[in-house]
Write a protein that holds these residues in place. Structure first.
Motif, short mmCIF file in Angstrom:
data_model
loop_
_atom_site.label_atom_id
_atom_site.label_comp_id
_atom_site.label_asym_id
_atom_site.label_seq_id
_atom_site.Cartn_x
_atom_site.Cartn_y
_atom_site.Cartn_z
N LEU A 8 0.90 -1.30 -0.09
CA LEU A 8 0.04 -0.08 0.07
C LEU A 8 0.84 1.27 0.04
N MET A 9 2.17 1.12 0.60
CA MET A 9 2.89 2.23 0.55
C MET A 9 3.57 2.54 -0.80
N THR A 10 3.56 1.55 -1.69
CA THR A 10 4.20 1.72 -3.00
C THR A 10 3.38 2.39 -4.26
N VAL A 11 2.31 3.21 -3.78
CA VAL A 11 1.50 3.75 -4.88
C VAL A 11 2.02 4.91 -5.46
N GLN A 36 -10.03 12.88 -5.11
CA GLN A 36 -10.61 11.48 -4.68
C GLN A 36 -9.46 10.51 -4.62
N SER A 37 -8.51 10.67 -5.73
CA SER A 37 -7.48 9.31 -5.49
C SER A 37 -6.80 9.56 -4.23
N LEU A 41 -6.13 7.09 -1.06
CA LEU A 41 -4.83 6.43 -0.72
C LEU A 41 -4.70 6.77 0.75
N PHE A 42 -5.20 7.78 1.49
CA PHE A 42 -5.07 8.16 2.67
C PHE A 42 -6.06 7.20 3.43
N GLU A 46 -4.94 4.56 6.34
CA GLU A 46 -5.50 4.17 7.80
C GLU A 46 -6.07 3.03 7.98
N VAL A 47 -6.58 2.53 6.93
CA VAL A 47 -6.92 0.95 7.10
C VAL A 47 -5.70 0.05 7.38
N ALA A 48 -4.72 0.22 6.71
CA ALA A 48 -3.58 -0.69 6.58
C ALA A 48 -2.83 -0.34 8.25
N SER A 49 -2.79 0.77 8.77
CA SER A 49 -2.28 1.12 9.97
C SER A 49 -2.86 0.69 11.01
N LEU A 50 -4.35 0.64 10.91
CA LEU A 50 -5.18 -0.07 11.73
C LEU A 50 -5.01 -1.36 11.90
#
Length: 68
Positions: A8-11, A36-37, A41-42, A46-50
Motif C-alpha cells: 500500500l505504501m508503494t502507490v 478523490q484518489s 490513498l489516505f 489508515e486501514v493498513a495502519s489500523l
C-alpha cells in the motif's frame, strides 16, 4: 501483513500542479479526480495502519497471556 502494508505504501505519486497554474478545460475534473484518489490513498493507509496496530496489539496480548 507487513507485505500488505508495504504494497500500500508503494502507490505511484500523483502529479502535482501549483494552485495558481492556469488550468485547461478539464481542470476542475482533474482536481476532483486527484482529490478523490488522494483521499482513497489516505483511507487505505489508515486501514493498513489500523490492521497493523490490531495485529501488533493482539500479538502482545497473546504473548503476555502465554507468558504467565
Amino acid at each position: 501483513m507487513l507485505l500488505l502494508f508495504l504494497s500500500l505504501m508503494t502507490v505511484p505519486p500523483l502529479p502535482v500542479r501549483a494552485d495558481n497554474a492556469a488550468g485547461g478545460v478539464g481542470s476542475y475534473e482533474e482536481r476532483a479526480t486527484a482529490e478523490q484518489s488522494t483521499r482513497s490513498l489516505f483511507r487505505r493507509l489508515e486501514v493498513a495502519s489500523l490492521v497493523l496496530i490490531l495485529v501488533a496489539g493482539g500479538a502482545a496480548i497473546l504473548w503476555a497471556v502465554r507468558r504467565k
